[in-house]
Design a protein around this motif. Sequence first.
Motif, PDB file in Angstrom:
ATOM      1  N   ILE A  73       0.835  -1.212   0.000  1.00 40.55           N
ATOM      2  CA  ILE A  73       0.000   0.000   0.000  1.00 40.55           C
ATOM      3  C   ILE A  73       0.867   1.258   0.000  1.00 40.55           C
ATOM      4  CG2 ILE A  73      -1.980  -1.108   1.106  1.00 40.55           C
ATOM      5  CD1 ILE A  73      -1.055  -0.018   3.780  1.00 40.55           C
ATOM      6  N   TYR A  74       2.147   1.127   0.352  1.00 40.70           N
ATOM      7  CA  TYR A  74       3.072   2.266   0.320  1.00 40.70           C
ATOM      8  C   TYR A  74       4.068   2.160  -0.834  1.00 40.70           C
ATOM      9  CZ  TYR A  74       1.225   3.173   4.970  1.00 40.70           C
ATOM     10  OH  TYR A  74       0.383   3.439   6.026  1.00 40.70           O
ATOM     11  N   ALA A  75       3.876   1.182  -1.713  1.00 44.84           N
ATOM     12  CA  ALA A  75       4.782   0.980  -2.846  1.00 44.84           C
ATOM     13  C   ALA A  75       4.147   1.521  -4.128  1.00 44.84           C
ATOM     14  CB  ALA A  75       5.107  -0.503  -2.986  1.00 44.84           C
ATOM     15  N   LYS A  76       4.865   1.370  -5.228  1.00 42.27           N
ATOM     16  CA  LYS A  76       4.369   1.795  -6.544  1.00 42.27           C
ATOM     17  C   LYS A  76       3.714   0.593  -7.216  1.00 42.27           C
ATOM     18  CE  LYS A  76       8.113   5.182  -6.943  1.00 42.27           C
ATOM     19  NZ  LYS A  76       9.385   5.539  -7.624  1.00 42.27           N
ATOM     20  N   ARG A  77       2.444   0.396  -6.888  1.00 40.53           N
ATOM     21  CA  ARG A  77       1.692  -0.739  -7.412  1.00 40.53           C
ATOM     22  C   ARG A  77       0.345  -0.267  -7.936  1.00 40.53           C
ATOM     23  NH1 ARG A  77       3.726  -5.745  -5.487  1.00 40.53           N
ATOM     24  NH2 ARG A  77       2.130  -6.682  -6.827  1.00 40.53           N
ATOM     25  N   ARG A  87       9.059   3.403   2.088  1.00 41.50           N
ATOM     26  CA  ARG A  87       8.745   3.350   0.654  1.00 41.50           C
ATOM     27  C   ARG A  87       9.990   3.034  -0.177  1.00 41.50           C
ATOM     28  NH1 ARG A  87       8.266   8.984   1.943  1.00 41.50           N
ATOM     29  NH2 ARG A  87       9.601  10.356   0.687  1.00 41.50           N
ATOM     30  N   ASP A  88      11.170   3.475   0.293  1.00 41.05           N
ATOM     31  CA  ASP A  88      12.414   3.153  -0.421  1.00 41.05           C
ATOM     32  C   ASP A  88      12.742   1.668  -0.312  1.00 41.05           C
ATOM     33  OD1 ASP A  88      12.663   5.843  -1.002  1.00 41.05           O
ATOM     34  OD2 ASP A  88      13.931   6.251   0.737  1.00 41.05           O
ATOM     35  N   LEU A  89      12.542   1.103   0.877  1.00 37.39           N
ATOM     36  CA  LEU A  89      12.804  -0.331   1.067  1.00 37.39           C
ATOM     37  C   LEU A  89      11.906  -1.163   0.159  1.00 37.39           C
ATOM     38  CD1 LEU A  89      13.108  -0.563   4.969  1.00 37.39           C
ATOM     39  CD2 LEU A  89      14.881  -0.054   3.289  1.00 37.39           C
ATOM     40  N   LEU A  90      10.648  -0.741   0.045  1.00 36.55           N
ATOM     41  CA  LEU A  90       9.709  -1.460  -0.822  1.00 36.55           C
ATOM     42  C   LEU A  90      10.089  -1.302  -2.292  1.00 36.55           C
ATOM     43  CD1 LEU A  90       6.471  -0.441   1.075  1.00 36.55           C
ATOM     44  CD2 LEU A  90       7.305  -2.786   0.819  1.00 36.55           C
ATOM     45  N   ASP A  91      10.479  -0.086  -2.678  1.00 37.25           N
ATOM     46  CA  ASP A  91      10.882   0.141  -4.073  1.00 37.25           C
ATOM     47  C   ASP A  91      12.076  -0.733  -4.443  1.00 37.25           C
ATOM     48  OD1 ASP A  91       8.885   1.983  -4.393  1.00 37.25           O
ATOM     49  OD2 ASP A  91      10.155   3.743  -4.085  1.00 37.25           O
ATOM     50  N   ARG A  92      13.064  -0.793  -3.573  1.00 37.62           N
ATOM     51  CA  ARG A  92      14.254  -1.602  -3.862  1.00 37.62           C
ATOM     52  C   ARG A  92      13.908  -3.084  -3.924  1.00 37.62           C
ATOM     53  NH1 ARG A  92      18.665  -0.370   0.404  1.00 37.62           N
ATOM     54  NH2 ARG A  92      19.863  -1.791  -0.926  1.00 37.62           N
ATOM     55  N   ALA A  93      13.071  -3.533  -2.971  1.00 35.32           N
ATOM     56  CA  ALA A  93      12.678  -4.947  -2.971  1.00 35.32           C
ATOM     57  C   ALA A  93      11.870  -5.298  -4.216  1.00 35.32           C
ATOM     58  CB  ALA A  93      11.873  -5.256  -1.710  1.00 35.32           C
ATOM     59  N   ASN A  94      11.096  -4.321  -4.731  1.00 33.12           N
ATOM     60  CA  ASN A  94      10.283  -4.548  -5.935  1.00 33.12           C
ATOM     61  C   ASN A  94      11.051  -4.285  -7.225  1.00 33.12           C
ATOM     62  OD1 ASN A  94       8.126  -5.146  -4.281  1.00 33.12           O
ATOM     63  ND2 ASN A  94       7.201  -3.114  -4.406  1.00 33.12           N
ATOM     64  N   GLY A  95      12.311  -3.818  -7.102  1.00 31.93           N
ATOM     65  CA  GLY A  95      13.115  -3.541  -8.292  1.00 31.93           C
ATOM     66  C   GLY A  95      12.822  -2.205  -8.926  1.00 31.93           C
ATOM     67  N   HIS A  96      12.262  -1.253  -8.133  1.00 38.69           N
ATOM     68  CA  HIS A  96      11.889   0.054  -8.671  1.00 38.69           C
ATOM     69  C   HIS A  96      12.864   1.136  -8.212  1.00 38.69           C
ATOM     70  CE1 HIS A  96       7.491  -1.561  -8.780  1.00 38.69           C
ATOM     71  NE2 HIS A  96       8.186  -1.943  -9.840  1.00 38.69           N
ATOM     72  N   ILE A  97      12.996   2.180  -9.023  1.00 41.14           N
ATOM     73  CA  ILE A  97      13.834   3.331  -8.683  1.00 41.14           C
ATOM     74  C   ILE A  97      13.194   4.088  -7.520  1.00 41.14           C
ATOM     75  CG2 ILE A  97      14.625   5.588  -9.520  1.00 41.14           C
ATOM     76  CD1 ILE A  97      14.981   4.325 -12.263  1.00 41.14           C
ATOM     77  N   MET A  98      14.027   4.536  -6.571  1.00 40.91           N
ATOM     78  CA  MET A  98      13.524   5.257  -5.404  1.00 40.91           C
ATOM     79  C   MET A  98      13.207   6.707  -5.754  1.00 40.91           C
ATOM     80  SD  MET A  98      16.035   3.838  -2.379  1.00 40.91           S
ATOM     81  CE  MET A  98      17.544   4.254  -3.255  1.00 40.91           C
ATOM     82  N   ASP A  99      12.338   7.326  -4.947  1.00 39.56           N
ATOM     83  CA  ASP A  99      11.982   8.734  -5.134  1.00 39.56           C
ATOM     84  C   ASP A  99      13.124   9.641  -4.698  1.00 39.56           C
ATOM     85  OD1 ASP A  99       9.502   7.955  -5.987  1.00 39.56           O
ATOM     86  OD2 ASP A  99       8.528   8.254  -4.039  1.00 39.56           O
ATOM     87  N   PRO A 106       2.170   4.903 -10.280  1.00 41.52           N
ATOM     88  CA  PRO A 106       2.552   5.856  -9.226  1.00 41.52           C
ATOM     89  C   PRO A 106       2.429   5.195  -7.853  1.00 41.52           C
ATOM     90  CG  PRO A 106       0.339   6.327  -9.999  1.00 41.52           C
ATOM     91  CD  PRO A 106       0.864   5.225 -10.885  1.00 41.52           C
ATOM     92  N   ARG A 107       2.860   5.926  -6.828  1.00 44.35           N
ATOM     93  CA  ARG A 107       2.797   5.377  -5.472  1.00 44.35           C
ATOM     94  C   ARG A 107       1.347   5.297  -5.020  1.00 44.35           C
ATOM     95  NH1 ARG A 107       6.793   4.137  -2.785  1.00 44.35           N
ATOM     96  NH2 ARG A 107       8.179   5.528  -3.950  1.00 44.35           N
ATOM     97  N   GLU A 134      -0.270   7.735  -2.318  1.00 45.66           N
ATOM     98  CA  GLU A 134      -0.456   9.113  -2.773  1.00 45.66           C
ATOM     99  C   GLU A 134      -1.591   9.207  -3.790  1.00 45.66           C
ATOM    100  OE1 GLU A 134       3.271  10.311  -4.375  1.00 45.66           O
ATOM    101  OE2 GLU A 134       4.317  10.318  -2.445  1.00 45.66           O
ATOM    102  N   GLU A 135      -1.615   8.266  -4.703  1.00 43.00           N
ATOM    103  CA  GLU A 135      -2.556   8.343  -5.821  1.00 43.00           C
ATOM    104  C   GLU A 135      -3.991   8.060  -5.385  1.00 43.00           C
ATOM    105  OE1 GLU A 135      -2.447   9.358  -9.967  1.00 43.00           O
ATOM    106  OE2 GLU A 135      -0.980   9.397  -8.318  1.00 43.00           O
ATOM    107  N   ILE A 136      -4.175   7.234  -4.361  1.00 40.19           N
ATOM    108  CA  ILE A 136      -5.531   6.871  -3.940  1.00 40.19           C
ATOM    109  C   ILE A 136      -6.305   8.081  -3.425  1.00 40.19           C
ATOM    110  CG2 ILE A 136      -4.883   6.291  -1.560  1.00 40.19           C
ATOM    111  CD1 ILE A 136      -6.869   3.992  -1.671  1.00 40.19           C
ATOM    112  N   LYS A 137      -5.590   9.102  -2.948  1.00 37.65           N
ATOM    113  CA  LYS A 137      -6.250  10.282  -2.382  1.00 37.65           C
ATOM    114  C   LYS A 137      -6.847  11.189  -3.458  1.00 37.65           C
ATOM    115  CE  LYS A 137      -3.072  10.066   1.499  1.00 37.65           C
ATOM    116  NZ  LYS A 137      -1.868  10.619   2.129  1.00 37.65           N
TER     117      LYS A 137
END
Length: 716
Positions: A614-618, A654-666, A681-682, A685-688
């Motif tokens: 929920i805090y990652a880019k999914r 969010r950085d830990l999740l991005d790295r674990a998912n193979g995504h570039i950090m913000d 997008p993250r 943030e986007e759900i709001k």
Amino acid sequence: MATVRQRRVGKGTEAAEDQPSEETNVKPDGKVPSDPTGRKVWNILSVTLGGILAVSLGLLTSVYVATLHENDLWFSNIKEVEREISFRTECGLYYSYYKQMIQAASIQQGLHGLVYDNKTESVRTINILERMNVYQEVFLSILYRILPIQQYLEPVYFYIYTLFGLQAVYVIALYVTSWLLSGTWLSGLLAACWYVTNRMDTTRVEFTIPLRENWALPFFAVQVAAITYLLRAHLQPAQERVTLVVVFIATFLFSLTWQFNQFMMLIQALALFILDCFDMLPTAKVTWLYIIQLSGLLLVCVLQFFNSMILGSLLISFNASVLIARTIQKNLKKGGLLNRLGKLILHVLLVLCLTLLINKFIKKILNLESDEHIFKFLKAKFGFGATRDFDANLYLCEEAFGLLPLNTFSRLSDTLLFYVYVFVLILLTVTAGIVAFRNLSGSNQAQYMEKMEECTITLKPDAAYNLTHTVLFGCLALSTMRMKYLWTSHMCVFASSGLCSTEVWKLILKCIRLHTSQRARLIQYSVPIITLLYISYKFWPGIMEELSELREFYDPDTVELMNWIKSNTPSTAVFAGSMQLLAGVKLCTGRTLTNHPHYEDKNLRERTKQIYQIYAKRSPGDVHRILRSFGTDYVILEDSICYERRHSRGCRLRDLLDRANGHIMDGLGENEPELKPSLYPRFCEEIKKNLPSYTVHFTRVFQNKTFHVYRVAKHK
């Protein structure tokens, strides 16, 4: 988020004589009556006075931390929901089982609810008594139910007063250990004073009350005191048997109340092993201590329904290996220096290989993976390769699991504790080195012994054990800040006992050729008294000011969230969110959770990583599918995590999740070459923005300045 704000208006030391000596021929001192009867009466009075002082200091410490807790939160005045919210993160989870047992229709139903629990982890039934160390909550809840105190004492006060009462046991145990090592209760008084004046670094009980270490460390201190007494010379067989029973009970209670018991006792077993190898402890007593550790831990394993993490612990493998290696290698402590060194190296290698083989075999048989995150963390922490593993990085990025900050030493130096500790440590380490070399060389020539006697002292087994104990736990504290409380409390004992020791001052005075018994005794008492006067002068005003400072608990956003959940959601609703917050949700509302902070289970760690998407880019569809797979009805998003600034880039959740998912950090900064931009997008943030692709799956039902709650659609 939670804060503590200023509360609104409205709503004499006497030096003691030595403890009775174990030696039969003791020369009378000028201060002690020379006749045997007078000396015996004097010793009885001294021991009685020292014992009364120990109990008094323990009780005063208990009242002191209880008062600080009340003054800091205004605990007696705030609402029940605020009291429960004050038990942060895993503290709230543990306390929830005490509350659950209290509210159960009967003790039997309460126990059944713990053994077959389906509210701590949704769509799973787990055995809480197997997974977590909560027997203390069970025992306290049963005690509260059967004692006639319900009309006079609320359950929460019975709980916190028990923990504060254990602080009295803790201080008394530290006092007694220091007294045993030095021979005078003045040393115990100094140890207790150092423990209180260095409270920031010796305990955190007043603001993390239900934490497992606050239950366990008093029993660990009792165990160390009992071991110190056990290692004294000339004990009667009855005294030895009683002491072994005390060691076993303390070891068992320590193991029962803390999930990290096996790692602490492994360090203790290493201390015993090192000293035994250098022939500095009686082998028979060391063997008994190994057996007590094994039997205590195995008994806990039985009570925890044969918890596989205990069976696969390194402690069981190590202790078994030492006992096996002893039977294989005979005459280990015979021969000259080179012969002994060769045998010793072979013995260490044999124990190490056996430990690894036995541990590997047990884990293979049990298919054990519960503790793999700890070894991943240790591997990454000590530089054995970088990792993108989410669990390992989650620990690495927490300050509590980092190196001990340097400002710790400046605080400890303000009370003179660190200076005295280093002084005693260097002196006894040099002495231990000389004694170890002498033992290995097997030299017993009279001339050699006389020469050594001029510049050194024989290191007693109890002092040798406490020296090794403080060195090993010091290394642990330096590498992991959270474990400093095991070291700093013993630091008070070690420093005070050295400062009040006749042997230490005799050694120093002999080396500078100024030794007389009167001069040694004068320094032995005058230096600690001067230190106590300095501590009193410098810190007493600060303690009084601290006790007069009144604050109150203030966390309106979390209170509003908990009240909304209780009033507007079904009692069977399943909530997803951060581990820390969900522990409070369970305690305050009784709702079912998807995950929680007790991290010692592989399936839970995988589940937590999935929930944290929920805090990652999914994509919203992916997040919805994940949440519904765990039966989630509501998800709680926290701005403090989504827009986190507490950690630097690379350590934000969010950085830990991005790295674990193979995504570039913000944000600005480097990224690992293999990381790729995310297609989405993250999520938090986007759900709001209430876009159709999100509202089809999630409906916002509550929000305030900190939290956003969304109902998860139940698509077929």
